[in-house]
Structures are given as structure tokens and as C-alpha cells.
Design a protein around this motif. Sequence first.
Motif, PDB file in Angstrom:
ATOM      1  N   SER A   1       0.823  -1.025  -0.184  1.00  0.00           N
ATOM      2  CA  SER A   1      -0.415  -0.029  -0.167  1.00  0.00           C
ATOM      3  C   SER A   1       0.436   1.060  -0.079  1.00  0.00           C
ATOM      4  O   SER A   1       0.716   2.006  -0.902  1.00  0.00           O
ATOM      5  CB  SER A   1      -0.905  -0.206   1.382  1.00  0.00           C
ATOM      6  OG  SER A   1      -0.254  -0.213   2.414  1.00  0.00           O
ATOM      7  N   LEU A   2       1.950   1.014   0.347  1.00  0.00           N
ATOM      8  CA  LEU A   2       2.951   2.535   0.245  1.00  0.00           C
ATOM      9  C   LEU A   2       3.635   2.335  -0.234  1.00  0.00           C
ATOM     10  O   LEU A   2       3.095   3.501  -1.720  1.00  0.00           O
ATOM     11  CB  LEU A   2       4.059   2.400   1.472  1.00  0.00           C
ATOM     12  CG  LEU A   2       3.718   2.214   3.108  1.00  0.00           C
ATOM     13  CD1 LEU A   2       5.352   2.076   3.631  1.00  0.00           C
ATOM     14  CD2 LEU A   2       3.606   3.463   3.308  1.00  0.00           C
ATOM     15  N   LYS A   3       3.651   1.300  -1.472  1.00  0.00           N
ATOM     16  CA  LYS A   3       3.871   1.465  -3.423  1.00  0.00           C
ATOM     17  C   LYS A   3       3.305   2.098  -3.846  1.00  0.00           C
ATOM     18  O   LYS A   3       3.041   2.769  -4.840  1.00  0.00           O
ATOM     19  CB  LYS A   3       4.245   0.037  -3.237  1.00  0.00           C
ATOM     20  CG  LYS A   3       5.459  -0.455  -3.805  1.00  0.00           C
ATOM     21  CD  LYS A   3       6.097  -1.399  -4.030  1.00  0.00           C
ATOM     22  CE  LYS A   3       7.177  -1.962  -4.219  1.00  0.00           C
ATOM     23  NZ  LYS A   3       7.944  -3.174  -3.479  1.00  0.00           N
ATOM     24  N   SER A   4       1.551   2.162  -3.667  1.00  0.00           N
ATOM     25  CA  SER A   4       0.346   2.369  -4.556  1.00  0.00           C
ATOM     26  C   SER A   4       0.536   3.805  -4.371  1.00  0.00           C
ATOM     27  O   SER A   4       0.176   4.885  -5.055  1.00  0.00           O
ATOM     28  CB  SER A   4      -0.526   1.620  -4.154  1.00  0.00           C
ATOM     29  OG  SER A   4      -1.015   2.145  -2.764  1.00  0.00           O
ATOM     30  N   VAL A   5       1.432   4.544  -2.790  1.00  0.00           N
ATOM     31  CA  VAL A   5       0.793   5.487  -3.103  1.00  0.00           C
ATOM     32  C   VAL A   5       1.814   7.022  -4.429  1.00  0.00           C
ATOM     33  O   VAL A   5       2.625   5.963  -4.034  1.00  0.00           O
ATOM     34  CB  VAL A   5       1.764   6.330  -1.413  1.00  0.00           C
ATOM     35  CG1 VAL A   5       1.194   7.730  -1.779  1.00  0.00           C
ATOM     36  CG2 VAL A   5       0.309   5.882  -0.643  1.00  0.00           C
ATOM     37  N   PRO A   6       1.492   7.731  -4.514  1.00  0.00           N
ATOM     38  CA  PRO A   6       1.962   7.993  -5.872  1.00  0.00           C
ATOM     39  C   PRO A   6       2.821   9.058  -5.955  1.00  0.00           C
ATOM     40  O   PRO A   6       2.977   9.579  -4.885  1.00  0.00           O
ATOM     41  CB  PRO A   6       0.753   9.100  -7.023  1.00  0.00           C
ATOM     42  CG  PRO A   6      -0.504   9.300  -6.517  1.00  0.00           C
ATOM     43  CD  PRO A   6       0.004   8.081  -5.365  1.00  0.00           C
ATOM     44  N   PRO A   7       4.389   8.822  -6.156  1.00  0.00           N
ATOM     45  CA  PRO A   7       5.294   9.364  -5.462  1.00  0.00           C
ATOM     46  C   PRO A   7       5.228  11.055  -6.298  1.00  0.00           C
ATOM     47  O   PRO A   7       5.693  12.066  -5.530  1.00  0.00           O
ATOM     48  CB  PRO A   7       6.215   8.966  -6.955  1.00  0.00           C
ATOM     49  CG  PRO A   7       5.602   8.010  -7.924  1.00  0.00           C
ATOM     50  CD  PRO A   7       4.488   7.453  -7.983  1.00  0.00           C
ATOM     51  N   SER A   8       4.453  11.514  -6.674  1.00  0.00           N
ATOM     52  CA  SER A   8       4.314  12.869  -7.206  1.00  0.00           C
ATOM     53  C   SER A   8       3.386  13.468  -5.689  1.00  0.00           C
ATOM     54  O   SER A   8       4.193  14.867  -5.601  1.00  0.00           O
ATOM     55  CB  SER A   8       3.182  12.847  -8.290  1.00  0.00           C
ATOM     56  OG  SER A   8       1.567  13.032  -7.707  1.00  0.00           O
ATOM     57  N   ILE A   9       3.149  12.943  -5.125  1.00  0.00           N
ATOM     58  CA  ILE A   9       2.775  13.266  -3.726  1.00  0.00           C
ATOM     59  C   ILE A   9       4.170  12.884  -2.624  1.00  0.00           C
ATOM     60  O   ILE A   9       4.207  14.110  -1.646  1.00  0.00           O
ATOM     61  CB  ILE A   9       1.522  12.409  -3.037  1.00  0.00           C
ATOM     62  CG1 ILE A   9       0.661  12.488  -3.763  1.00  0.00           C
ATOM     63  CG2 ILE A   9       1.489  12.805  -1.387  1.00  0.00           C
ATOM     64  CD1 ILE A   9      -0.370  13.154  -3.535  1.00  0.00           C
ATOM     65  N   ARG A  10       5.102  12.470  -2.842  1.00  0.00           N
ATOM     66  CA  ARG A  10       5.842  12.641  -2.155  1.00  0.00           C
ATOM     67  C   ARG A  10       7.306  13.697  -2.611  1.00  0.00           C
ATOM     68  O   ARG A  10       7.698  14.305  -1.602  1.00  0.00           O
ATOM     69  CB  ARG A  10       6.897  11.359  -2.349  1.00  0.00           C
ATOM     70  CG  ARG A  10       5.912  10.158  -1.578  1.00  0.00           C
ATOM     71  CD  ARG A  10       6.938   8.920  -2.362  1.00  0.00           C
ATOM     72  NE  ARG A  10       6.942   7.161  -1.139  1.00  0.00           N
ATOM     73  CZ  ARG A  10       6.036   6.542  -1.879  1.00  0.00           C
ATOM     74  NH1 ARG A  10       5.561   7.489  -3.430  1.00  0.00           N
ATOM     75  NH2 ARG A  10       5.299   6.092  -0.687  1.00  0.00           N
ATOM     76  N   GLN A  11       7.070  13.758  -3.583  1.00  0.00           N
ATOM     77  CA  GLN A  11       7.421  15.108  -3.727  1.00  0.00           C
ATOM     78  C   GLN A  11       7.290  16.433  -4.549  1.00  0.00           C
ATOM     79  O   GLN A  11       7.752  17.543  -3.870  1.00  0.00           O
ATOM     80  CB  GLN A  11       7.827  14.778  -5.984  1.00  0.00           C
ATOM     81  CG  GLN A  11       8.591  13.846  -6.223  1.00  0.00           C
ATOM     82  CD  GLN A  11       8.231  13.699  -8.202  1.00  0.00           C
ATOM     83  OE1 GLN A  11       7.241  14.522  -8.817  1.00  0.00           O
ATOM     84  NE2 GLN A  11       8.941  12.609  -8.280  1.00  0.00           N
ATOM     85  N   ALA A  12       5.833  16.783  -4.451  1.00  0.00           N
ATOM     86  CA  ALA A  12       4.817  17.401  -3.913  1.00  0.00           C
ATOM     87  C   ALA A  12       5.365  17.989  -2.059  1.00  0.00           C
ATOM     88  O   ALA A  12       6.074  19.521  -1.830  1.00  0.00           O
ATOM     89  CB  ALA A  12       3.698  17.754  -3.765  1.00  0.00           C
ATOM     90  N   ALA A  13       5.265  17.039  -1.529  1.00  0.00           N
ATOM     91  CA  ALA A  13       5.638  16.928  -0.059  1.00  0.00           C
ATOM     92  C   ALA A  13       7.073  17.749   0.091  1.00  0.00           C
ATOM     93  O   ALA A  13       7.370  19.152   0.110  1.00  0.00           O
ATOM     94  CB  ALA A  13       5.603  16.015   0.602  1.00  0.00           C
ATOM     95  N   LEU A  14       8.383  17.292  -0.414  1.00  0.00           N
ATOM     96  CA  LEU A  14       9.900  17.406  -0.855  1.00  0.00           C
ATOM     97  C   LEU A  14       9.893  18.713  -1.109  1.00  0.00           C
ATOM     98  O   LEU A  14      10.917  19.894  -0.750  1.00  0.00           O
ATOM     99  CB  LEU A  14      10.101  16.063  -1.125  1.00  0.00           C
ATOM    100  CG  LEU A  14      10.659  15.118  -0.405  1.00  0.00           C
ATOM    101  CD1 LEU A  14      11.225  14.172  -0.848  1.00  0.00           C
ATOM    102  CD2 LEU A  14      10.699  15.535   0.528  1.00  0.00           C
ATOM    103  N   GLY A  15       9.285  19.370  -2.500  1.00  0.00           N
ATOM    104  CA  GLY A  15       9.101  20.628  -2.652  1.00  0.00           C
ATOM    105  C   GLY A  15       8.702  22.004  -2.345  1.00  0.00           C
ATOM    106  O   GLY A  15       9.555  22.360  -2.444  1.00  0.00           O
ATOM    107  N   ILE A  16       8.523  21.186  -1.095  1.00  0.00           N
ATOM    108  CA  ILE A  16       7.964  22.634  -0.070  1.00  0.00           C
ATOM    109  C   ILE A  16       8.458  22.980   1.033  1.00  0.00           C
ATOM    110  O   ILE A  16       8.331  23.265   2.047  1.00  0.00           O
ATOM    111  CB  ILE A  16       6.275  23.068   0.029  1.00  0.00           C
ATOM    112  CG1 ILE A  16       5.281  22.009   0.211  1.00  0.00           C
ATOM    113  CG2 ILE A  16       5.566  23.574  -1.399  1.00  0.00           C
ATOM    114  CD1 ILE A  16       4.168  21.932   0.845  1.00  0.00           C
ATOM    115  N   GLY A  17       9.527  21.463   1.053  1.00  0.00           N
ATOM    116  CA  GLY A  17      10.774  21.898   2.353  1.00  0.00           C
ATOM    117  C   GLY A  17       9.821  20.907   3.048  1.00  0.00           C
ATOM    118  O   GLY A  17      10.295  21.016   4.375  1.00  0.00           O
TER     119      GLY A  17
END
Lengths: 265, 451
Positions: free
Chosen positions: B323-339
Motif C-alpha cells: 500500500s505504500l508503493k501504491s501511493v503516487p510518487p508525485s505526492i512525496r515530491q510535492a511534499a519534499l518540494g515545499i520543504g
Amino acid sequence: MNDMRFTERNVDSTEIKIRAKNVDVFYGETHAIKGVDVDIPEKTVTAFIGPSGCGKSTFLRCLNRMNDTIDTCRVTGDIKLDDEDIYDKRVDPVQLRAKVGMVFQKPNPFPKSIYDNVAYGPRIHGLAGNKAELDQIVEKSLRRAALWGEVKDRLDAPGTGLSGGQQQRLCIARAVATEPEVLLMDEPCSALDPIATAQVEELIDELRARYSVVIVTHSMQQAARVSQKTAFFHLGELVEFGETGAIFTKPEDPRTESYITGRIG
Amino acid sequence: MTDATSGVGTSQPPRKASLLELDARTKKRNAAEARFRTYGLVAVCAGLVALVVLMGSIVNNGAGAFSQTFVTLQVELPADRLDKSGNRNPDEMRAVSTFGYSPLIAAAVVRSLEENGISIEGLSAKDAGGIISKEAPAQLRNFVLANPQTLDTTREFTFLANGRIDGYYKGRVTFASAEVDKNVSPAQLQLADALLEIGVLESKFNTLFFTAPDASGQRPEAAGLGVAIIGSLYMMLIVLALALPIGVAASIYLEEFAPKNRLTDLIEVNIANLAAVPSIVFGILGLAIFINFAGLPQSAPIVGGLVLTLMTLPTIIIATRASLKSVPPSIRQAALGIGASKMQSVFHHVLPLAAPGILTGTIIGLAQALGETAPLLLIGMVAFVREFPAGPPQGFFDPASALPVQVYNWTQRSDPAFVERASGAIIVLLVFLILMNAIAVLLRRRFERRW
Ligand SMILES: Nc1ncnc2c1ncn2[C@@H]1O[C@H](COP(=O)(O)OP(=O)(O)OP(=O)(O)O)[C@@H](O)[C@H]1O
Ligand SMILES: [Mg+2]
């Protein structure tokens, strides 16, 4: 017109915000960026143009170390933000990314409410002292992203329920809410209609007063409209970098000329 | 190239086929589809029939366990027989064993017959007492020891009827079978019928089945699931408290933080293999490590819980990672992208999205653990336990039983009444499993509605 000349003079007078020297990027064996030198000035819009796959996004991601999250990616060279090496061992990429915000090619709002999407950055960076201040930041950011009018009545609705263009503007609002010093935008308008595009371009122009903005775009017109500086990438190399006006009217490199006139790309 | 095009172009002009009639290929395709649908339907029906037969037979066999025959009697408690010293001191009264109490019960039965003017041919007083469970004297003795002041009074007690009498009302025992059964006589059945008529004997819902501990082979009517339910509950608590945090932490580390290299690949393969290891192997492991090496007590929920935790961990880890794998990577990038830090991106954004999958995996793992029998047999949870374990946490170290083991245990006993008990226990186990799955579905709905 007067105004225009004023801003152009302003460009020349400001110092360099990001200084990239001899940057190479590898994805495993693939050499995606080859020895790129770019100086991105403060309070300016810099456009990256070039054919698909030439490494614009890759280079953009070097500027806030988003490439660190790609396992196979290796960056060499020297990138300085305000004369500090961002790839220094002591630099925490998290702190860097709070200063260098990013809007991605594909809209990626959090599956949370519109309000929470925008408020997330200010919350984790402690930018708002109380709820009222946070409300203010959210409203201001949404206004700057030209989205306030459309969503002010449904801030509790999920951000993922917006249309593609609205989602992208939500992402822009989310990025500006953290007050970054540099804003990296990877084709922010690729999913927007002309009106929303015009609004975003207006926003970019407005942001220039305070930040340095780097925008990747496939639209020559957009690059010409919003940017003061333009960098043309081709096959991982920086072919030409200079004043936007100069690049579009009298490019020095034949490759730039053929791209702008539509012969490669 | 030119040949081919000219061949098609010149030899045959395209045939004008009517849309209203099917051509041969379409007919063949449709036939194949119809055939496949039939196979599918047959397969589903076969599965359903098997399920219905299984459920039907279990419910049919086990429903009886939820009702039980009780006899209500007025019992005299003569002090001269129960408290010979006359001090009303429970410690001295303990000298009178249950054998001292059983005549009192027999007498009570006889008296109730006399009072109602019933006489049954060839029925001795001892036989009359025999329709009451062998559990009754102990029940009476416990009452008297706890309430010595009640001596020399007549009190009303509700006793379990003997298993054979109970079986008579559930169709297991008949007059014909009673003829050849040395545990019950036709006269006793007559007596039971007479008592039923005057309302002394009645069938009621059997709460004892859920609260009473196991009972020996001679008194199936008294056997209950109390200790087994508590044992299973304790083990589930231990599994939940250990497997969920360990499993989720391990998965998050492996999925989000660990570098992808040989070592993590090896760990991944091992976890996948661990999920396929037969459960009895975990039992042997538990026996060797927790009991023989660590010296934990046998038959204790703590050991069972630890073994089941080991067994459940791979299930939880695999489900959580998926279920962690099924979370789209764009969500992680979005969070990392705003610090946001890696940890913030995982805990604020990725984990909430993965939570429904994690919960489902955990509950499926727990359900597996709840129904697991083999490893528990090896660590001694199959022992006959009548003492209730203490409350947690000391109770984790007391001997206890477990639901599936209790089922296994009861099917080993000779008295046919235990078949009914075992089926009843299976029903209880199934109800728990259905409840857990319902909770999983509910929680998932709840979480999914949030976004
Ligand atoms: N995660 C990755 N792993 C491996 N190779 C990658 C990865 N991302 C990009 N590349 C490669 O690097 C090169 C540059 O890609 P990049 O995404 O930077 O191009 P781009 O200029 O942004 O293109 P577009 O305009 O289509 O977005 C491409 O050849 C691409 O295949
Ligand atoms: Mg790109």
C-alpha cells in the motif's frame, strides 16, 4: 514601455542568485546534463527552453536538490545559492527546498482540502503564529495564484476534486505560501487554458519583484512574454544563455535559431 | 509491398456484409465468450455450494451449543452433614468433598417428584440424581463454602442437566439408545419429560458456553469457551501491540528510507519467503526460543502471542509495503518540494493514504493468527485449563487455551456432546472473524472518505 525598460535595467543591476558551474548529471550511465554553466540573477524570470528530453527538468531539479530523491541520479559540479554551495555536505536539502520552491510539470495537490494544501508549507515551517495569520496567508497565496475567486466558498473541498488547471494553480499557491526566495516552475501552464495561463503569467511577473523565478516552458511566446533571461538547452548542453530579447531576435548559435524558428524540437 | 496492395485492391472488391447477420468469426468469438461465462458461473456456483454446505453443517451441528437444559431445584443444606464441626468455618467445611453434596441434589430431585405426585417405575434415588450434571455438586459446594450462613436453609439452585438428558432434547439420545447406554436409562428420560412438564426442567440460552472454562470428558454440558476466548483475546492483543508497530515501521523503513542495494533485496526476498513458511515451523521456533531458551512458561498467551506475531509480521509487512508503493510518487515530491522532510512527507501524506491498505493487511493478519492452531499445539496451549488467567499483564503468563485449539481439543473427546460443542466453538470463531473483517471494511470506508 517606460516600465519595461525600467525592469530591464533592474535586471542588470541585481546580483546573481544562483551560480551553476560545470554541472553534469548522470542517470546511471545516461549523461543527461553536460557541463552546464548558468547564472540566475535575483528578481528576474529566467526561462529554460529546449526540445523534449533535453534535460530542462533535470537541471531544474538540481537547483533544489530534488534529484537526490532519484536513486540512480548523480550530480557533479558546483551550484551556489547566494554564494553557498548547495551540494555541500553540511547543507540539509530540506532547508534548501524551503528557500527554493518548486511547481511540478504535472499538478500534484495533496489529497486534502484546498485550505490544507496551501496551509501545509506555512504550518511545517512555522510561518503563521495563529489561525488568523494562517487564514491570511492562505487567502493571499490563493489570490496570487488567481484561484481565490473560484475556491473561496469551498476551501474545505478536496484539492484533488479541482480541474487540472485549478489544481496547477493550487500547486502554485502552495509553493508561494512558503515564501521561497527562488521559485522553480516546470511547465506550470501546460495544463492551463489561455485565461488561466495569462493569470499565471501575471503572477510570475508579480513574483519577480521579490523572487527569482525559473520557468521551464515549451511555449516560445510564453518565454518571450514573461522572462528577462532565456537559456536554450539541447541534448543536455546549454547552447545559449542571455537576454530574452537577444535570444529571440538575434540568436548566436544556429541550433537556437532553428529551434526558435521551429526546425528542431 | 506494391504486390500486396495491388493484390488486395484488384482480386476481390470488399464484400458488402449486412450488419444484421453475424459472420462466422463473430459467431465463433461469441460462442467462446458464452462458454467461458458458463465455466465461470459453474465455478462460482460450486464455490457457493461448498460454502453453504459447510456453513449449514456447522450451524446444524453447533447451534445446539447455544441452548442448554437446566433443572431448577430446592436444595436443603443440612449443617450436620456439611459442617460437622459446626463452626461455619469454610476451611473446616472444605473437608466435605463433592461426594458429600451429590446426595443432597439427588434428594432434591426426589423431593420435587414427590411434591408433584410423580412416580416413575424402576428409578432409584441415585438414578434420579443422575439426571443432574456432575458439575452440580461442585457448584453447590462452592456456593456453600462462599456463603456458610446459608446452612440449614433450603435454597433454589439452577443446575445443568446431565449431557445425556440435554442430548435427549437435542435429538442425540432416544429411548432406544438409552437402553444400551450405561450413562443414561429410559427411566431417567421419563423423569426428565415429567420434570419438563411441571416446569422444573427447561431449555435456555446457554451463557455458560461463553463464560465457563473447559470441563472434563464426563461433563460436556459444563464445557465452555471462557478460558479460550480470554486466551485468544490476550494473544490478539499481544500480536496487535507487537506486529502492527514492528511491521509498519519495518515497511516504512524498507520502502521509504532504505537504500536499494543487495542487502535490502535479500531482506525483501526473505520476508516474502517467511510469509510462505508453514505455521508449524513457527511453533517449533517458539518452543525452542521462547520456552526452552528464554524460559517463558508453557501454555501461556505471551508465548502464543509472540509466535503468532512472528507469523503475522510478514503478512503485515507485505501488505503495508504494497500500500505504500501504491501511493503516487508525485505526492512525496510535492511534499519534499515545499520543504517537508522525508519523515514529514511520509507521516503527513504517504501514511494516511496507505492507511486503509495497512489496516486491511493488519486485520487479515490478525484473523489468520486468530484461526491458527498448529503452532499453539507445539507450545502447549492444548493443555486442559480450567483456571481463568489473571487480568493483563500478569495474565499473559498464566496458562490459557485458544479458540481454535479448543475446537481441536473437543473434537478429540469421545462423548458425542462434544461434537456439538466443537461446532459451536467454530461458530463463535467465525463470528469473531466476520466481526474483524467488518471492522476492517468500516475503517477502510472511514479513511477513504477523508479524501
Ligand atoms: N528518473 C530518471 N531516470 C532515468 N533517466 C531520466 C530520468 N529523468 C529523466 N531522465 C532522462 O534524462 C533526460 C532529460 O530528461 P528531462 O526530464 O530533464 O527532459 P525535459 O527537458 O524536461 O523534457 P520535457 O520537455 O519532455 O519535460 C532524458 O533523456 C530522460 O530520458
Ligand atoms: Mg520536463
